[in-house]
Design a protein around this motif. Structure first.
Motif, PDB file in Angstrom:
ATOM      1  N   VAL A  54       1.087  -1.287   0.024  1.00  0.00           N
ATOM      2  CA  VAL A  54      -0.162   0.030   0.017  1.00  0.00           C
ATOM      3  C   VAL A  54       0.928   0.926  -0.258  1.00  0.00           C
ATOM      4  O   VAL A  54       0.422   2.016  -0.850  1.00  0.00           O
ATOM      5  CB  VAL A  54      -1.285   0.010   1.325  1.00  0.00           C
ATOM      6  CG1 VAL A  54      -1.695   1.109   1.271  1.00  0.00           C
ATOM      7  CG2 VAL A  54      -2.098  -1.162   0.948  1.00  0.00           C
ATOM      8  N   LEU A  55       1.950   1.494   0.790  1.00  0.00           N
ATOM      9  CA  LEU A  55       2.995   3.012   0.672  1.00  0.00           C
ATOM     10  C   LEU A  55       3.499   2.458  -0.087  1.00  0.00           C
ATOM     11  O   LEU A  55       4.430   1.386  -0.545  1.00  0.00           O
ATOM     12  CB  LEU A  55       3.337   1.715   2.457  1.00  0.00           C
ATOM     13  CG  LEU A  55       2.043   2.472   3.483  1.00  0.00           C
ATOM     14  CD1 LEU A  55       3.398   3.438   4.989  1.00  0.00           C
ATOM     15  CD2 LEU A  55       1.740   3.574   2.974  1.00  0.00           C
ATOM     16  N   ASP A  56       4.417   3.059  -0.832  1.00  0.00           N
ATOM     17  CA  ASP A  56       4.838   3.557  -1.593  1.00  0.00           C
ATOM     18  C   ASP A  56       6.153   4.822  -1.386  1.00  0.00           C
ATOM     19  O   ASP A  56       5.714   5.811  -1.972  1.00  0.00           O
ATOM     20  CB  ASP A  56       4.418   3.343  -3.245  1.00  0.00           C
ATOM     21  CG  ASP A  56       5.383   3.613  -4.487  1.00  0.00           C
ATOM     22  OD1 ASP A  56       6.556   4.211  -4.188  1.00  0.00           O
ATOM     23  OD2 ASP A  56       4.531   3.348  -5.514  1.00  0.00           O
ATOM     24  N   GLU A  60       5.288   9.095  -3.793  1.00  0.00           N
ATOM     25  CA  GLU A  60       4.809   9.651  -2.916  1.00  0.00           C
ATOM     26  C   GLU A  60       5.880  10.821  -2.968  1.00  0.00           C
ATOM     27  O   GLU A  60       5.526  11.904  -3.329  1.00  0.00           O
ATOM     28  CB  GLU A  60       4.871   9.735  -1.172  1.00  0.00           C
ATOM     29  CG  GLU A  60       3.961   8.526  -0.833  1.00  0.00           C
ATOM     30  CD  GLU A  60       3.579   7.827   0.257  1.00  0.00           C
ATOM     31  OE1 GLU A  60       4.905   8.254   1.113  1.00  0.00           O
ATOM     32  OE2 GLU A  60       2.890   7.164   0.545  1.00  0.00           O
ATOM     33  N   ALA A  61       7.341  10.984  -3.052  1.00  0.00           N
ATOM     34  CA  ALA A  61       7.936  12.048  -2.732  1.00  0.00           C
ATOM     35  C   ALA A  61       8.271  12.329  -4.225  1.00  0.00           C
ATOM     36  O   ALA A  61       7.905  13.580  -4.600  1.00  0.00           O
ATOM     37  CB  ALA A  61       9.764  10.951  -2.523  1.00  0.00           C
ATOM     38  N   MET A  63       5.634  12.507  -6.166  1.00  0.00           N
ATOM     39  CA  MET A  63       4.064  13.546  -6.198  1.00  0.00           C
ATOM     40  C   MET A  63       4.581  14.818  -5.889  1.00  0.00           C
ATOM     41  O   MET A  63       4.172  15.556  -6.580  1.00  0.00           O
ATOM     42  CB  MET A  63       3.191  12.614  -5.525  1.00  0.00           C
ATOM     43  CG  MET A  63       2.686  11.157  -6.387  1.00  0.00           C
ATOM     44  SD  MET A  63       1.920  11.520  -7.940  1.00  0.00           S
ATOM     45  CE  MET A  63       0.537  11.907  -7.815  1.00  0.00           C
ATOM     46  N   VAL A  64       5.036  14.947  -4.417  1.00  0.00           N
ATOM     47  CA  VAL A  64       5.834  15.951  -3.585  1.00  0.00           C
ATOM     48  C   VAL A  64       6.556  17.041  -5.112  1.00  0.00           C
ATOM     49  O   VAL A  64       6.349  17.660  -4.801  1.00  0.00           O
ATOM     50  CB  VAL A  64       5.962  15.896  -2.092  1.00  0.00           C
ATOM     51  CG1 VAL A  64       6.175  16.993  -2.067  1.00  0.00           C
ATOM     52  CG2 VAL A  64       5.011  14.855  -1.647  1.00  0.00           C
ATOM     53  N   ARG A  65       7.609  15.628  -5.392  1.00  0.00           N
ATOM     54  CA  ARG A  65       8.746  16.915  -5.997  1.00  0.00           C
ATOM     55  C   ARG A  65       7.881  17.536  -7.670  1.00  0.00           C
ATOM     56  O   ARG A  65       7.660  18.424  -8.232  1.00  0.00           O
ATOM     57  CB  ARG A  65       8.891  16.179  -7.186  1.00  0.00           C
ATOM     58  CG  ARG A  65      10.828  15.702  -5.750  1.00  0.00           C
ATOM     59  CD  ARG A  65      11.488  15.042  -6.085  1.00  0.00           C
ATOM     60  NE  ARG A  65      11.534  13.873  -7.138  1.00  0.00           N
ATOM     61  CZ  ARG A  65      11.234  12.624  -5.737  1.00  0.00           C
ATOM     62  NH1 ARG A  65      11.635  12.670  -4.615  1.00  0.00           N
ATOM     63  NH2 ARG A  65      11.787  12.248  -7.332  1.00  0.00           N
ATOM     64  N   GLN A  66       7.129  16.870  -7.996  1.00  0.00           N
ATOM     65  CA  GLN A  66       6.256  17.125  -9.208  1.00  0.00           C
ATOM     66  C   GLN A  66       4.620  18.580  -9.143  1.00  0.00           C
ATOM     67  O   GLN A  66       4.796  19.298  -9.622  1.00  0.00           O
ATOM     68  CB  GLN A  66       5.121  16.164 -10.100  1.00  0.00           C
ATOM     69  CG  GLN A  66       6.062  14.576 -10.255  1.00  0.00           C
ATOM     70  CD  GLN A  66       5.217  13.626 -11.224  1.00  0.00           C
ATOM     71  OE1 GLN A  66       4.154  13.453 -10.743  1.00  0.00           O
ATOM     72  NE2 GLN A  66       5.846  12.582 -11.809  1.00  0.00           N
ATOM     73  N   ALA A  67       4.447  18.092  -7.477  1.00  0.00           N
ATOM     74  CA  ALA A  67       3.601  19.254  -6.652  1.00  0.00           C
ATOM     75  C   ALA A  67       4.014  20.279  -7.642  1.00  0.00           C
ATOM     76  O   ALA A  67       3.818  21.723  -7.040  1.00  0.00           O
ATOM     77  CB  ALA A  67       2.959  19.065  -5.827  1.00  0.00           C
ATOM     78  N   TRP A  86       1.774  16.845   0.946  1.00  0.00           N
ATOM     79  CA  TRP A  86       3.051  15.501   2.124  1.00  0.00           C
ATOM     80  C   TRP A  86       1.278  15.630   3.460  1.00  0.00           C
ATOM     81  O   TRP A  86       0.977  14.314   3.885  1.00  0.00           O
ATOM     82  CB  TRP A  86       3.874  15.838   2.968  1.00  0.00           C
ATOM     83  CG  TRP A  86       4.963  15.698   2.304  1.00  0.00           C
ATOM     84  CD1 TRP A  86       5.852  16.795   1.480  1.00  0.00           C
ATOM     85  CD2 TRP A  86       5.222  14.494   1.579  1.00  0.00           C
ATOM     86  NE1 TRP A  86       6.976  15.573   0.519  1.00  0.00           N
ATOM     87  CE2 TRP A  86       6.656  14.884   1.494  1.00  0.00           C
ATOM     88  CE3 TRP A  86       4.849  13.508   2.090  1.00  0.00           C
ATOM     89  CZ2 TRP A  86       7.658  13.706   1.014  1.00  0.00           C
ATOM     90  CZ3 TRP A  86       5.560  12.578   1.874  1.00  0.00           C
ATOM     91  CH2 TRP A  86       6.755  11.905   0.900  1.00  0.00           C
ATOM     92  N   ARG A  87       0.718  16.698   3.850  1.00  0.00           N
ATOM     93  CA  ARG A  87      -0.491  16.714   4.778  1.00  0.00           C
ATOM     94  C   ARG A  87      -1.902  15.737   4.211  1.00  0.00           C
ATOM     95  O   ARG A  87      -1.930  14.967   5.057  1.00  0.00           O
ATOM     96  CB  ARG A  87      -0.804  18.127   5.247  1.00  0.00           C
ATOM     97  CG  ARG A  87       0.347  19.200   5.996  1.00  0.00           C
ATOM     98  CD  ARG A  87      -0.272  19.960   6.143  1.00  0.00           C
ATOM     99  NE  ARG A  87       1.100  20.656   6.970  1.00  0.00           N
ATOM    100  CZ  ARG A  87       1.006  20.766   8.349  1.00  0.00           C
ATOM    101  NH1 ARG A  87      -0.391  20.205   9.364  1.00  0.00           N
ATOM    102  NH2 ARG A  87       1.910  21.682   8.599  1.00  0.00           N
TER     103      ARG A  87
END
Length: 112
Positions: A54-56, A60-61, A63-67, A86-87
């Motif tokens: 479930v966790l990746d 996630e990192a 996605m945050v960089r892309q955002a 992140w929140r």
């Protein structure tokens, strides 16, 4: 040039209209944050069904960089974008782990 908020007129009228528009934008932001969180939770459910972790954290990192990159492109503070994403991720993780950090779980798909 046309005012996209429709806030032309006397300063008092403009102030009232701008505040109305700001409230509408806030409502949309809140709805979108909840929608993104619910999508993350549903993705976790599907991954579980597929036998995937479930966790990746790497995704996630990314996605945050892309955002942050997209925020910069749009003239928005990239640190603010990172913090918000992140929140939302943390809230989805908490819900997937059975913890409720103040957010209700999303409605379950009635087909399940």
């Amino acid at each position: 040039m046309t005012d996209p908020t429709g806030a032309a007129g006397a300063p008092e009228e403009r102030l009232v209209r701008l505040r109305e528009v700001m409230s509408e934008v806030t409502d949309r932001l809140i709805e979108l944050m909840g929608e993104r969180r619910n999508l993350a939770i549903e993705i976790g459910r599907v991954k579980k069904e597929l036998g995937l972790p479930v966790l990746d954290p790497a995704r996630e990192a990314r996605m945050v960089r892309q955002a942050a990159v997209r925020a910069r492109e749009l003239g928005v503070d990239p640190e603010m974008a990172r913090d918000i994403i992140w929140r939302i991720i943390a809230s989805a993780r908490a819900a997937q782990g059975g913890r409720r950090p103040g957010w209700p779980d999303p409605p379950r798909d009635p087909a399940r």
